[in-house]
Structure formats: C-alpha cells, structure tokens
Write an enzyme that holds these catalytic residues in place. Structure first.
Site: not given
Ligand code: A3P
Length: 292
Positions: A46, A101, A131
């Site tokens: 996340k 990860h 998140s």
């Molecule tokens: P949120 O749940 O706070 O919205 P991962 O890919 O490591 O699982 O992380 C997911 C998080 O990154 C989510 O956060 C997601 O919305 C955010 N995210 C993914 N793409 C993004 C982008 N282009 N701009 C901003 N946040 C992004």
C-alpha cells in the site's frame, strides 16, 4: 505465529499471503538468477507499488506508452514472490521489471552482487494503515478487520502480509549500501510527479523525449490509472483473486486521508510508537498535503 493461520504464511520471520504464495517458489527464491539490467520496485504493501509498476512500464515499454500493446501491468512488472500468472521469469525479455514486498534479507542473493537497480518507494505509515485496512476488507485472501482500532493493533504488531512496516523500511534503509538502491516517497510522487519521474529516469539511466515524458505523466495520474484496466488490478481481483465487497484498487490516492479515520487517541498512540521505532531515522515523512 504458526502456519495454521488462514491468511498468513510465515517464512523466515516474514508474513506472506498464504492463499496465493507458492512455498516451493519461496524456497528457491534466494537463488533466483538476477541479471544486471533487471529493475526491482520494492515496497511495503500500500505504498504506491502499482503506481510505480505502471510508471516503469510506461518508461520502458513503448507499446504501453503509445497504446499499441494491451498487456496488463501485472504481467509487465510481476511480483517476484507471487507469480500469479505463472510467467516464466527466466524467459522474460530484458530488462525485466519486478515488484516485490520482500524484506531486505529474503531477496535473491544476486541483488547484492549484480548492478541491478532497486527503487524503494515509501509512504507515511498512517496513510498505509488506512489504505491497508480498506484493502484487507476488500480482498477475500486477506483477513478482514471490523474496526480501525483493531486493525491498528495488527498493523503495529506486524500481523499482516508484509509483517512490520517499521522493520521493512528500517531494514532496507540500514542495508542500503549492500544494494544499488534509490529511495523515493509516495508523497514526493504525489506532489510533483514530473520531477519524480525525472529522478526515476535518471536513476535508471533512461532518457525520454519530452513527448514521451508527457505521455508517461498523463497516463500515470490517479484518474487515468483508475479508468485504465491495464493500470489497476480491479479485474484481477474480481475475476482471479476474489473480493468480499465491491472495492477499487485506486481508492483515494491522497496524502493525509488518515486524518479522516484515526481518532485523536489512536493518532497519539501511533505517534508514540513511531517515535520509538523511528528514532534517528533520516528519511523524512510527509503526513499532510500541506506539509513543507
Ligand atoms: P489509497 O488506498 O490510499 O487510495 P499499492 O499499489 O502499494 O498497493 O498501493 C495502493 C495505494 O496507492 C492506494 O492508496 C492507491 O490509491 C494509491 N495509488 C495508486 N496509483 C496511484 C496514483 N496514480 N496516484 C496516487 N495514488 C495512487
């Protein structure tokens, strides 16, 4: 922790996602053959993994950038430890891009020997917590939790996939000299995507034309990725992994959403634990969109 847990599989002190991990693959991972021109994106869950996977895919693959190929990000930059689509990693064309990860001590040995570049993306842990709470309630393969109060305890104790956030970031940072690694924050990307992509390109020694850079920036925005089925895992989650409720991989994509969820008391508790665990830690965290 014993491995009878329905959701977590502990291997060498680190929690994997039990329902999708392949133990044989894990056991061989230390010896997985690394190439000099491989690129790794390493994150705690996340922290912006999919965002960075998409950015690197857009930087490296012209067919992704100009929309002439329709390959999902998951297959362009697969997870090293979770080979969900059973790709033949040895046969992937170079440069191979992997996401992971893993903690620093479980990655293939070759990463310390080769020139392989590692991009470590970190995010303020309060936003990760929120998140992750939502994500865990969405995915059927993760343990759901009724309240943030209860999830906070699991997160602090590292009883989640990815184990303890504090150990993950400290471990990678303290061993940074063993690797060819660059640290970049989610918040830096959010506040200035252009300069972050330029930093990434410079680390990767990739030169993009202004036109290509603009295309990367356009396609890597939150709004664009939310609507682009290649750039989020919504359909993989719906069709291959399974969901509890309806959800969305790109949920909020902001800095400071934790303020809408944590109580004053929970926030104080988190601050106290953060202070204790991150004393003298030099990387700066941005907790609010307006922070300097
Ligand atoms: P949120 O749940 O706070 O919205 P991962 O890919 O490591 O699982 O992380 C997911 C998080 O990154 C989510 O956060 C997601 O919305 C955010 N995210 C993914 N793409 C993004 C982008 N282009 N701009 C901003 N946040 C992004």
């Amino acid at each position: 922790m014993d491995n009878t847990d329905e959701y977590l599989y502990e291997f060498k002190g680190y929690n994997f996602e039990k329902q999708i991990v392949n133990i044989e693959h894990l056991e061989k991972m230390e010896d997985f053959e690394i190439k000099d021109d491989d690129v790794f994106i390493v994150t705690y869950p996340k922290s912006g993994t999919i965002w960075t996977q998409n950015i690197l895919s857009l930087i490296y693959f012209e067919g992704h950038r100009n929309n002439t190929e329709n390959i999902e990000t998951m297959d362009r930059a697969p997870f090293l430890e979770y080979n969900i689509h059973n790709l033949d990693y040895d046969k992937m064309p170079s440069p191979r891009i992997f996401a992971s990860h893993l903690p620093h001590y479980l990655v293939p040995k070759g990463l310390k020997i080769k020139k392989t570049k590692i991009l470590y993306i970190y995010r303020n842990p309060k936003d990760i917590l929120i998140s992750y709470f939502h994500f865990s309630n969405w995915l059927i393969t993760l343990e759901s939790t009724d309240t943030i109060e209860n999830y906070l305890e699991k997160f602090i104790d590292g009883k989640v996939v990815g184990s303890c956030w504090f150990d993950h970031i400290r471990g990678w940072y303290e061993h940074r000299h063993d690797f060819n690694i660059m640290f970049l924050s989610y918040e830096d990307m959010k506040r200035d995507l252009r300069s972050s992509v330029l930093k990434i390109c410079s680390f990767l020694e990739k030169k993009l034309s202004e036109k290509d850079l603009d295309a990367v920036l356009r396609q890597a925005t939150f709004q664009n990725m939310k609507c682009d089925p290649r750039a989020n895992y919504n359909s993989i989650i719906k069709n291959e992994i399974g969901e509890r409720d309806t959800g969305c991989f790109l949920r909020k994509g902001t800095i400071g959403d934790w303020k809408h969820h944590l109580t004053v008391k929970q926030n104080e508790r988190f601050d106290m634990i953060f202070k204790k665990n991150m004393k003298d830690f030099p990387l700066k965290f941005i907790w609010d969109i307006n922070d300097e």
